[in-house]
Design an enzyme around this catalytic site. Structure first.
Site, short mmCIF file in Angstrom:
data_model
loop_
_atom_site.label_atom_id
_atom_site.label_comp_id
_atom_site.label_asym_id
_atom_site.label_seq_id
_atom_site.Cartn_x
_atom_site.Cartn_y
_atom_site.Cartn_z
N ARG A 71 0.59 -20.68 8.03
CA ARG A 71 -0.66 -20.02 7.61
C ARG A 71 -0.85 -18.68 8.31
O ARG A 71 -1.53 -17.79 7.80
CB ARG A 71 -1.84 -20.95 7.91
CG ARG A 71 -3.12 -20.53 7.21
CD ARG A 71 -4.28 -21.45 7.53
NE ARG A 71 -4.59 -21.46 8.94
CZ ARG A 71 -4.78 -22.56 9.68
NH1 ARG A 71 -4.71 -23.74 9.12
NH2 ARG A 71 -5.05 -22.47 10.95
N TYR A 91 -16.82 -2.22 -7.63
CA TYR A 91 -16.24 -3.32 -8.42
C TYR A 91 -17.25 -4.49 -8.42
O TYR A 91 -17.73 -4.90 -7.35
CB TYR A 91 -14.92 -3.71 -7.75
CG TYR A 91 -14.23 -4.93 -8.25
CD1 TYR A 91 -13.83 -5.05 -9.58
CD2 TYR A 91 -13.91 -5.97 -7.38
CE1 TYR A 91 -13.16 -6.17 -10.03
CE2 TYR A 91 -13.24 -7.10 -7.82
CZ TYR A 91 -12.87 -7.19 -9.15
OH TYR A 91 -12.20 -8.31 -9.59
N LYS A 116 -2.67 -5.10 -8.38
CA LYS A 116 -2.56 -4.02 -9.38
C LYS A 116 -1.22 -3.28 -9.22
O LYS A 116 -0.20 -3.78 -9.63
CB LYS A 116 -3.75 -3.06 -9.25
CG LYS A 116 -5.12 -3.72 -9.07
CD LYS A 116 -5.49 -4.69 -10.17
CE LYS A 116 -6.92 -5.17 -9.99
NZ LYS A 116 -7.14 -6.55 -10.32
N ASP A 127 -12.28 0.72 -0.83
CA ASP A 127 -11.46 0.03 -1.82
C ASP A 127 -10.55 1.10 -2.43
O ASP A 127 -11.00 1.95 -3.21
CB ASP A 127 -12.35 -0.64 -2.88
CG ASP A 127 -11.52 -1.45 -3.89
OD1 ASP A 127 -10.35 -1.11 -4.12
OD2 ASP A 127 -12.07 -2.42 -4.45
C1 LIG Z 1 -11.21 -1.83 -7.83
C2 LIG Z 1 -10.84 -3.26 -7.68
N1 LIG Z 1 -10.88 -3.82 -6.46
C3 LIG Z 1 -10.58 -5.11 -6.28
C4 LIG Z 1 -10.21 -5.93 -7.33
C5 LIG Z 1 -9.95 -7.39 -7.08
O1 LIG Z 1 -8.62 -7.70 -7.12
P1 LIG Z 1 -8.12 -9.20 -7.42
O2 LIG Z 1 -8.26 -9.38 -8.90
O3 LIG Z 1 -6.74 -9.20 -6.92
O4 LIG Z 1 -9.01 -10.12 -6.66
C6 LIG Z 1 -10.15 -5.38 -8.61
C7 LIG Z 1 -9.75 -6.24 -9.76
O5 LIG Z 1 -9.87 -5.90 -10.91
C8 LIG Z 1 -10.49 -4.02 -8.80
O6 LIG Z 1 -10.50 -3.48 -10.03
#
Ligand SMILES: Cc1ncc(COP(=O)(O)O)c(C=O)c1O
Length: 407
Positions: free
Chosen positions: A72, A125, A222, A197
């Site tokens: 872990r 987000y 992504k 982010d």
């Molecule tokens: C800008 C952004 N941050 C974070 C995330 C979250 O990522 P995850 O889907 O891997 O949890 C997303 C997902 O679409 C996103 O568009």
């Protein structure tokens, strides 16, 4: 024997691996790999592990200082990705977690305590907003949303108990570019930690830590993974103390990603530069094509010269990913269905950053609280993938024609 020690997650270790003058595309190719320590095999091995055995009682009693002590807490596979992403973002250490959202929640949890006030961009987000409004609120942490275009004006919102300023640039769905150097300067003057982010810039087109952020996180789901088949989150910290805290808190919360997923992220990492350049070119070509059409009210793409965020984007970013927005003049739901249901290459689904194109309607107006979003027609989000842009344009053209022909 595999030398996990070479995959250091400190700046000094990173320097040892990479040398100072390494350019990003070289770094993407070499960081987090050690063929010499692995029988000459190019890629790091995938360690599946829970139990790790200790050879002596003394080693067992000193487990706390061992880098590999329990599955872990990470294996050499984990450390390889951590070293690679930390080098790319110019951090002093990285933590791998199971999703982008886990990166967001872990970074926030490590930076707040009951009684704090945090500032979060209104263009964030949506699941980040939900976490703040529900989970952090329950723990007695107040979230105030701010205009993403506030820049240095954020100084007037900072209170003595403001512990975090959260930025996301460009913003989710509406793509406002934030003045992150100005925001971080004001935040630091007020003693707050800046969390970015950085999913859109992927640590490649935007160096959040260089621009002042203390934590740069991204959904590895992504562009790092890049193939729409793996969930992963990456957190990179600017300094040792913060890194130790974020890592400790993430481990305390039991955050741990699976070795096969980490391997897929390491594999995606190698080609991220070439993929991102193709996303940039294809995306911009389609953004320009949309911007010229009479049935499109607006295109939100910071690399377009007349985009309100263009000057900041040009100053702070080195490219644009394939994700942007546009607004249809039409607000006709039946027409939208005719368009969407017949798309040939654009898929309809959550997430983005894979090799394939996606198109979805969005409703940013439903989650704004500090600003409003009233563009007059249906807002759309498009992810332009690696297909031939001529085929994508033909697909969009036919879709917009179906929309126009449906009452
Ligand atoms: C800008 C952004 N941050 C974070 C995330 C979250 O990522 P995850 O889907 O891997 O949890 C997303 C997902 O679409 C996103 O568009």
């Amino acid at each position: 024997m595999f030398e996990w020690r070479r995959f250091a997650t400190t700046a000094a270790g990173a320097e040892k691996i990479s040398g100072k003058a390494m350019k990003d595309d070289t770094l993407l190719t070499h960081a987090g790999r050690d063929p010499k320590g692995n029988f000459g095999i190019v890629n790091p091995p995938v360690y599946h592990a829970s139990t790790v055995l200790f050879p002596t009682l003394e080693a067992f009693l000193n487990a706390g200082s061992a880098r590999v002590r329990y599955g872990r807490r990470g294996t050499p596979t984990t450390h390889a990705l951590e070293a690679a992403i930390s080098e790319l973002e110019g951090g002093c250490g990285a933590v791998v977690v199971p999703s982008g959202l886990a990166a967001i929640t872990s970074a926030l949890m490590a930076s707040v305590k009951t009684g704090d006030h945090i500032l979060v961009t209104d263009s964030v987000y949506h699941p980040t907003r939900h976490f703040c409004d529900v989970t952090l609120a329950r723990l007695g942490i107040e979230t105030e949303y701010y205009d993403p275009l506030i820049g240095g004006g954020i100084a007037r919102l900072i209170r003595p108990n403001t512990s975090v300023v959260f930025v996301e640039s460009p913003g989710s769905q509406t793509f406002e570019v934030q003045d992150i150097p100005a925001i971080t300067e004001a935040a630091h003057a007020g003693g707050a930690t800046v969390i970015a982010d950085n999913t859109w810039g992927a640590g490649y087109y935007f160096k959040a830590l260089d621009k002042g952020a203390d934590i740069s996180l991204q959904a590895g789901t992504k562009y790092v993974v890049g193939h729409s088949d793996t969930m992963l989150g990456l957190i990179v910290c600017r300094d040792e103390a913060l890194f130790a805290k974020v890592r400790d808190d993430a481990q305390t919360l039991g955050m741990c990603a699976g070795p096969d997923d980490i391997y897929l992220a390491l594999r995606g990492f190698r080609t991220m530069g070439v993929r991102l350049r193709a996303h940039h070119e294809n995306g911009l070509r389609i953004a320009r094509w949309l911007a010229d059409r009479a049935d499109i009210a607006r295109v939100m793409h910071p690399a377009l010269e007349d985009d309100p965020g263009h000057d900041l984007w040009k100053r702070d970013f080195t490219g644009a990913s394939g994700l942007f927005g546009f607004v249809l003049k039409s607000d006709n739901r039946r027409g939208l269905a005719a368009m969407m249901d017949g798309m040939k290459y654009f898929g309809m689904g959550y997430s983005w950053g894979g090799f394939e194109s996606l198109l979805i309607p969005t409703w940013p107006e439903r989650s704004r609280s500090a600003t409003s979003w009233a563009p007059g027609g249906q807002t759309m989000r498009v992810h332009v993938g690696l297909e031939d842009p001529d085929d994508l344009i033909a697909d969009l053209d036919a879709g917009l024609d179906r929309l126009a022909r449906t009452d």
